[in-house]
Design an enzyme around this catalytic site. Structure first.
Site, PDB file in Angstrom:
ATOM      1  N   ASP A 193      48.607  12.754  20.251  1.00  6.97           N
ATOM      2  CA  ASP A 193      48.748  12.856  21.714  1.00  6.97           C
ATOM      3  C   ASP A 193      50.249  12.885  22.033  1.00  6.97           C
ATOM      4  OD1 ASP A 193      46.470  11.785  24.199  1.00  6.97           O
ATOM      5  OD2 ASP A 193      48.481  12.541  24.607  1.00  6.97           O
ATOM      6  N   ILE A 194      50.554  13.168  23.297  1.00  8.35           N
ATOM      7  CA  ILE A 194      51.960  13.238  23.709  1.00  8.35           C
ATOM      8  C   ILE A 194      52.557  11.835  23.785  1.00  8.35           C
ATOM      9  CG2 ILE A 194      51.491  13.101  26.199  1.00  8.35           C
ATOM     10  CD1 ILE A 194      53.920  15.652  24.729  1.00  8.35           C
ATOM     11  N   LYS A 229      39.713  25.956  33.723  1.00  7.46           N
ATOM     12  CA  LYS A 229      38.549  25.774  32.842  1.00  7.46           C
ATOM     13  C   LYS A 229      37.697  27.043  32.815  1.00  7.46           C
ATOM     14  CE  LYS A 229      39.177  21.658  31.165  1.00  7.46           C
ATOM     15  NZ  LYS A 229      39.450  21.509  29.716  1.00  7.46           N
ATOM     16  N   TYR A 261      42.281  22.998  38.396  1.00  3.65           N
ATOM     17  CA  TYR A 261      41.585  22.535  37.189  1.00  3.65           C
ATOM     18  C   TYR A 261      40.383  23.427  36.897  1.00  3.65           C
ATOM     19  CZ  TYR A 261      38.866  19.223  34.316  1.00  3.65           C
ATOM     20  OH  TYR A 261      38.120  18.612  33.321  1.00  3.65           O
ATOM     21  N   GLN A 312      40.717   9.520  27.900  1.00  8.44           N
ATOM     22  CA  GLN A 312      39.401   8.883  28.075  1.00  8.44           C
ATOM     23  C   GLN A 312      38.404   9.354  27.010  1.00  8.44           C
ATOM     24  OE1 GLN A 312      36.932  10.424  31.225  1.00  8.44           O
ATOM     25  NE2 GLN A 312      35.764   8.523  31.410  1.00  8.44           N
ATOM     26  N   GLY A 360      45.029  15.015  22.077  1.00  7.77           N
ATOM     27  CA  GLY A 360      44.678  14.305  23.314  1.00  7.77           C
ATOM     28  C   GLY A 360      43.857  13.070  23.000  1.00  7.77           C
TER      29      GLY A 360
HETATM   30  C1  VAH Z   1      37.647  15.296  36.956  1.00  9.03           C
HETATM   31  N1  VAH Z   1      36.592  13.874  35.295  1.00  9.03           N
HETATM   32  O1  VAH Z   1      37.178  14.555  37.824  1.00  9.03           O
HETATM   33  C2  VAH Z   1      36.998  15.239  35.563  1.00  9.03           C
HETATM   34  C3  VAH Z   1      35.768  16.112  35.471  1.00  9.03           C
HETATM   35  C4  VAH Z   1      33.755  17.007  36.609  1.00  9.03           C
HETATM   36  C5  VAH Z   1      35.143  16.488  36.779  1.00  9.03           C
HETATM   37  O2  VAH Z   1      36.022  17.253  34.729  1.00  9.03           O
HETATM   38  O3  VAH Z   1      38.579  16.042  37.130  1.00  9.03           O
END
Ligand code: VAH
Length: 314
Positions: free
Chosen positions: A35-36, A147, A143, A13, A9
């Site tokens: 990275d891809i 995580k 997300y 960023q 990756g």
């Molecule tokens: C997002 N930049 O906005 C990421 C971050 C705390 C959020 O993990 O999804």
């Protein structure tokens, strides 16, 4: 012992900044970027690069063997806003990439892993002010769920297979070297680009949405610090809280106006408001400060100055 590093990756960023920093410390040929898709010219010219799908175990194993990799930084992930649009693609990328590197370490093919978590692991029922290291975690985003699950697997592989995986819950990260991605906190990057180009920004969050944020150099410092830390000092093996500052769109706009007096901001919240509302406003990172000496350097004023000075050069 020789150290050979693979960043998965590396075009993203954090990955692009991490690659640059690691190549300033270790000989560039010992830091393999992947990275891809290819990254920017700076990244591609600075050392070895491999096109690599983070969900392809065999492809990762081939790169590990080819370059005799010892340490892996797994930075590939689909961020919060994009993950809400493509839940299953996000789950596949965020989880299977992690299982790939955890299993490579379990089979002793690599020594140490860095894997980024996020404040997104916290949800609407989490205490929002000075969120503790250990607390209620009911994330309401794809997300955040990926995580939180990833953190549980990191701790499981450490306890069950002695895998040395280290992790940090990054807040929103601000940098000028890459364009904003699919993150909810990326308004705090885009606002600078739009302020310099149009002296105006239409913000997708309301003015009072305070979120934990950090300048990218602090995040890279913390990442290297935890990877260099003595394993015996790491009392947390799911993921460490990390903090630097918190601000809302109104506060960052006020800071930008000190440099661009005509700057105007308009608030038009969209679906990302609900994501931001589910996250903490500030984070207690005392465990990271105690275990491995973490200390942030940059505040909102200093970050704003750096962002405007560097984006103005482009
Ligand atoms: C997002 N930049 O906005 C990421 C971050 C705390 C959020 O993990 O999804």
């Amino acid at each position: 012992m020789k150290k050979r590093i693979l960043i998965i990756g590396a075009s993203g960023q954090i990955g692009s900044e991490l690659t640059a920093r690691l190549r300033s410390i270790y000989a560039p040929h010992k830091v393999i970027a992947s990275d891809i898709r290819e990254g920017d010219e700076t990244l591609m010219k600075s050392g070895p690069f491999e096109i690599l799908d983070a969900t392809d175990y065999d492809a990762i194993e081939d790169v590990i063997l080819q370059y005799e990799i010892t340490d892996v930084y797994l930075m590939a992930a689909m961020l919060s806003a994009t993950a809400e649009k493509f839940p299953m693609k996000a789950w596949n990328l965020n989880m299977n990439s992690l299982f790939n590197v955890l299993n490579l370490a379990k089979d002793k093919k690599i020594n140490t892993i860095f894997w980024p978590s996020s404040i997104a692991v916290f949800g609407p029922t989490t205490p929002k002010i000075m969120t503790p290291q250990r607390t209620v975690m009911e994330p309401s985003t794809v997300y955040g769920i990926s995580k939180q699950t990833g953190e549980r697997w990191c701790e499981y592989y450490f306890n069950k297979y002695n895998v040395d995986v280290r992790s940090i819950r990054y807040p929103g990260l601000i940098s000028y070297r890459t364009l904003p991605g699919g993150g909810t906190t990326d308004y705090a990057i885009d606002i600078f680009h739009k302020a310099l180009k149009h002296q105006k920004y239409i913000c997708f969050l309301n003015e009072k949405t305070s979120l934990p944020m950090m300048y990218i150099d602090d995040a890279i410092d913390a990442t290297l610090q935890i990877m260099e830390a003595d394993s015996a000092n790491l009392s947390i093996r799911n993921s460490y809280n990390l903090a630097a500052m918190s601000f809302n769109p109104e506060e960052i706009a006020k800071e930008i106006k000190k440099h661009i007096p005509d700057f105007k901001i308009i608030y038009q919240p969209d679906f990302r408001q609900a994501i931001a509302d589910s996250w903490p406003q500030s984070i207690d990172d005392s465990q990271a400060r105690e275990d491995w000496g973490w200390k942030h350097q940059y505040n909102l004023e200093e970050m704003t100055k750096i962002m405007i000075e560097n984006l103005n050069k482009e």
